[in-house]
Motif scaffolding. Structure first.
Motif, PDB file in Angstrom:
ATOM      1  N   TYR A  52      -0.994  -8.764  -3.139  1.00  0.00           N
ATOM      2  CA  TYR A  52      -1.011  -8.301  -1.910  1.00  0.00           C
ATOM      3  C   TYR A  52      -1.705  -7.022  -1.696  1.00  0.00           C
ATOM      4  N   LYS A  53      -2.002  -6.448  -2.768  1.00  0.00           N
ATOM      5  CA  LYS A  53      -2.688  -5.193  -2.458  1.00  0.00           C
ATOM      6  C   LYS A  53      -3.853  -5.155  -2.031  1.00  0.00           C
ATOM      7  N   GLU A  54      -4.741  -6.226  -2.241  1.00  0.00           N
ATOM      8  CA  GLU A  54      -5.882  -6.590  -1.735  1.00  0.00           C
ATOM      9  C   GLU A  54      -5.876  -6.632  -0.067  1.00  0.00           C
ATOM     10  N   TYR A  55      -4.792  -7.438   0.342  1.00  0.00           N
ATOM     11  CA  TYR A  55      -4.452  -7.660   1.720  1.00  0.00           C
ATOM     12  C   TYR A  55      -4.119  -6.341   2.483  1.00  0.00           C
ATOM     13  N   PHE A  56      -3.556  -5.484   1.649  1.00  0.00           N
ATOM     14  CA  PHE A  56      -2.890  -4.585   2.465  1.00  0.00           C
ATOM     15  C   PHE A  56      -4.333  -3.388   2.607  1.00  0.00           C
ATOM     16  N   ASP A  57      -4.967  -3.363   1.640  1.00  0.00           N
ATOM     17  CA  ASP A  57      -6.168  -2.615   1.541  1.00  0.00           C
ATOM     18  C   ASP A  57      -7.417  -2.977   2.799  1.00  0.00           C
ATOM     19  N   GLU A  58      -7.319  -4.258   3.016  1.00  0.00           N
ATOM     20  CA  GLU A  58      -7.886  -4.738   3.985  1.00  0.00           C
ATOM     21  C   GLU A  58      -7.374  -4.339   5.444  1.00  0.00           C
ATOM     22  N   LEU A  59      -6.105  -4.464   5.480  1.00  0.00           N
ATOM     23  CA  LEU A  59      -5.417  -3.961   6.698  1.00  0.00           C
ATOM     24  C   LEU A  59      -5.719  -2.415   6.955  1.00  0.00           C
ATOM     25  N   GLU A  60      -5.570  -1.658   6.033  1.00  0.00           N
ATOM     26  CA  GLU A  60      -5.941  -0.307   6.062  1.00  0.00           C
ATOM     27  C   GLU A  60      -7.307   0.117   6.790  1.00  0.00           C
ATOM     28  N   HIS A  61      -8.112  -0.735   6.537  1.00  0.00           N
ATOM     29  CA  HIS A  61      -9.476  -0.611   6.981  1.00  0.00           C
ATOM     30  C   HIS A  61      -9.846  -1.517   8.239  1.00  0.00           C
ATOM     31  N   THR A  62      -8.683  -1.897   8.892  1.00  0.00           N
ATOM     32  CA  THR A  62      -9.167  -2.561   9.871  1.00  0.00           C
ATOM     33  C   THR A  62      -8.603  -1.853  11.261  1.00  0.00           C
ATOM     34  N   GLU A  63      -9.085  -1.978  12.308  1.00  0.00           N
ATOM     35  CA  GLU A  63      -8.695  -1.367  13.496  1.00  0.00           C
ATOM     36  C   GLU A  63      -7.250  -2.252  14.020  1.00  0.00           C
ATOM     37  N   LYS A  64      -6.427  -1.038  14.462  1.00  0.00           N
ATOM     38  CA  LYS A  64      -5.098  -1.925  14.898  1.00  0.00           C
ATOM     39  C   LYS A  64      -5.141  -2.725  16.026  1.00  0.00           C
ATOM     40  N   ALA A  65      -6.169  -2.423  16.877  1.00  0.00           N
ATOM     41  CA  ALA A  65      -6.420  -3.205  18.174  1.00  0.00           C
ATOM     42  C   ALA A  65      -6.739  -4.341  17.784  1.00  0.00           C
ATOM     43  N   SER A  66      -7.447  -4.718  16.511  1.00  0.00           N
ATOM     44  CA  SER A  66      -7.861  -6.092  16.496  1.00  0.00           C
ATOM     45  C   SER A  66      -6.911  -6.994  15.443  1.00  0.00           C
ATOM     46  N   LEU A  67      -5.749  -6.398  15.137  1.00  0.00           N
ATOM     47  CA  LEU A  67      -4.670  -7.130  14.405  1.00  0.00           C
ATOM     48  C   LEU A  67      -3.928  -8.160  15.292  1.00  0.00           C
ATOM     49  N   TYR A  68      -3.654  -9.094  14.903  1.00  0.00           N
ATOM     50  CA  TYR A  68      -2.491  -9.811  15.713  1.00  0.00           C
ATOM     51  C   TYR A  68      -1.190  -9.377  15.245  1.00  0.00           C
ATOM     52  N   HIS A  69      -0.326  -9.397  16.401  1.00  0.00           N
ATOM     53  CA  HIS A  69       0.871  -8.996  16.362  1.00  0.00           C
ATOM     54  C   HIS A  69       1.765  -9.491  15.118  1.00  0.00           C
ATOM     55  N   GLU A  70       1.282 -10.801  14.641  1.00  0.00           N
ATOM     56  CA  GLU A  70       1.833 -11.366  13.659  1.00  0.00           C
ATOM     57  C   GLU A  70       1.248 -10.855  12.276  1.00  0.00           C
ATOM     58  N   GLU A  71       0.262 -10.361  12.389  1.00  0.00           N
ATOM     59  CA  GLU A  71      -0.367  -9.571  11.076  1.00  0.00           C
ATOM     60  C   GLU A  71       0.750  -8.372  10.685  1.00  0.00           C
ATOM     61  N   LEU A  72       1.088  -7.666  11.780  1.00  0.00           N
ATOM     62  CA  LEU A  72       1.820  -6.481  11.640  1.00  0.00           C
ATOM     63  C   LEU A  72       3.207  -6.991  11.131  1.00  0.00           C
ATOM     64  N   LEU A  73       3.781  -7.749  11.903  1.00  0.00           N
ATOM     65  CA  LEU A  73       5.123  -8.651  11.359  1.00  0.00           C
ATOM     66  C   LEU A  73       4.970  -8.944  10.101  1.00  0.00           C
ATOM     67  N   LEU A  74       4.092  -9.630   9.570  1.00  0.00           N
ATOM     68  CA  LEU A  74       3.780 -10.043   8.079  1.00  0.00           C
ATOM     69  C   LEU A  74       3.728  -9.092   6.993  1.00  0.00           C
ATOM     70  N   GLN A  75       2.874  -7.940   7.398  1.00  0.00           N
ATOM     71  CA  GLN A  75       2.850  -6.831   6.490  1.00  0.00           C
ATOM     72  C   GLN A  75       4.095  -6.070   6.508  1.00  0.00           C
TER      73      GLN A  75
END
Length: 235
Positions: A52-75
């Protein structure tokens, strides 16, 4: 699991009708795609067994505005179930709280931090700065954590003192305070009733009256108690 794969999984489970429902109950969220919580929890359990760390790292380098609501819930769900030490989990929590911008992400996140039950004193100290913060969802995070894990005999008097002293003016902060006080009443009616009867009660009128309203909605409170509390509402 890479973010691209996760997004594809989420998109395949999205439901337009649920998106429309979610948009109504979570105002201001414009990037929901309509994935239900049970599906998110199932995916999180699968991901927790992988890297899961790889996924977390990708999210850290992704603009929040481009995230799905569900991606935040999932994290948020993942942070609650991954196998890490309490200190490691708290580091993840610190980073995630900055991403919270609606009640659904906040409350789902808090309810999943069940490690708190085995680390009560540690997390009690951890949430204190959030309860006195100036940012709306920082404070809501602290209040919902208090509500989920600390409305008990040991903390009840301190709970009420903290809730009364919260000064943050955000709507979702005040709603959380009202909700927490209603649960305090259900579990400890005599102590909480005394709080509502105080002539020098510092709680603002909106949260005070909303808390009474929520108590009146509880099936665990008698009609007589509801009538008395109604008489205490502020004009």
């Amino acid at each position: 699991m890479k973010r691209e794969e996760v997004r594809e999984r989420l998109e395949n489970q999205a439901e337009q009708s649920y998106k429309e429902f979610n948009d109504k109950i979570v105002p201001g969220v414009k990037n929901a795609i309509g994935v239900r919580l049970p599906a998110l929890r199932k995916l999180a359990k699968e991901m927790a067994k992988e890297d899961y760390k790889e996924y977390f790292d990708e999210l850290e380098h992704t603009e929040k505005a481009s995230l799905y609501h569900e991606e935040l819930l999932l994290q948020g769900i993942l942070i609650g179930i991954i196998k890490v030490t309490p200190s490691e989990r708290m580091e993840y929590i610190k980073k995630f709280v900055f991403k919270i911008d609606n009640w659904a992400v906040c409350d789902t996140f808090c309810s999943g931090l069940k490690f708190t039950k085995d680390n009560g004193p540690l997390m009690w100290e951890f949430i204190q700065p959030y309860l006195t913060d100036e940012r709306e969802f920082f404070v809501r995070f602290g209040v919902v954590m208090l509500m989920c894990y600390y409305i008990d005999e040991e903390h009840i008097e301190r709970d009420i003192e903290i809730l009364e002293g919260i000064q943050q003016e955000g709507y979702y902060t005040k709603m959380a305070v009202a909700w927490a006080l209603s649960l305090c009443y259900v579990k400890f009616p005599e102590i909480t009733r005394s709080f509502f009867e105080k002539s020098n009660n510092k709680l603002d009128d909106f949260a005070y009256n909303k808390a009474i309203q929520k108590i009146k909605e509880s099936y665990r409170v008698t009609k007589e108690e509801k009538a008395y509390l109604h008489s205490l509402k502020r004009k």
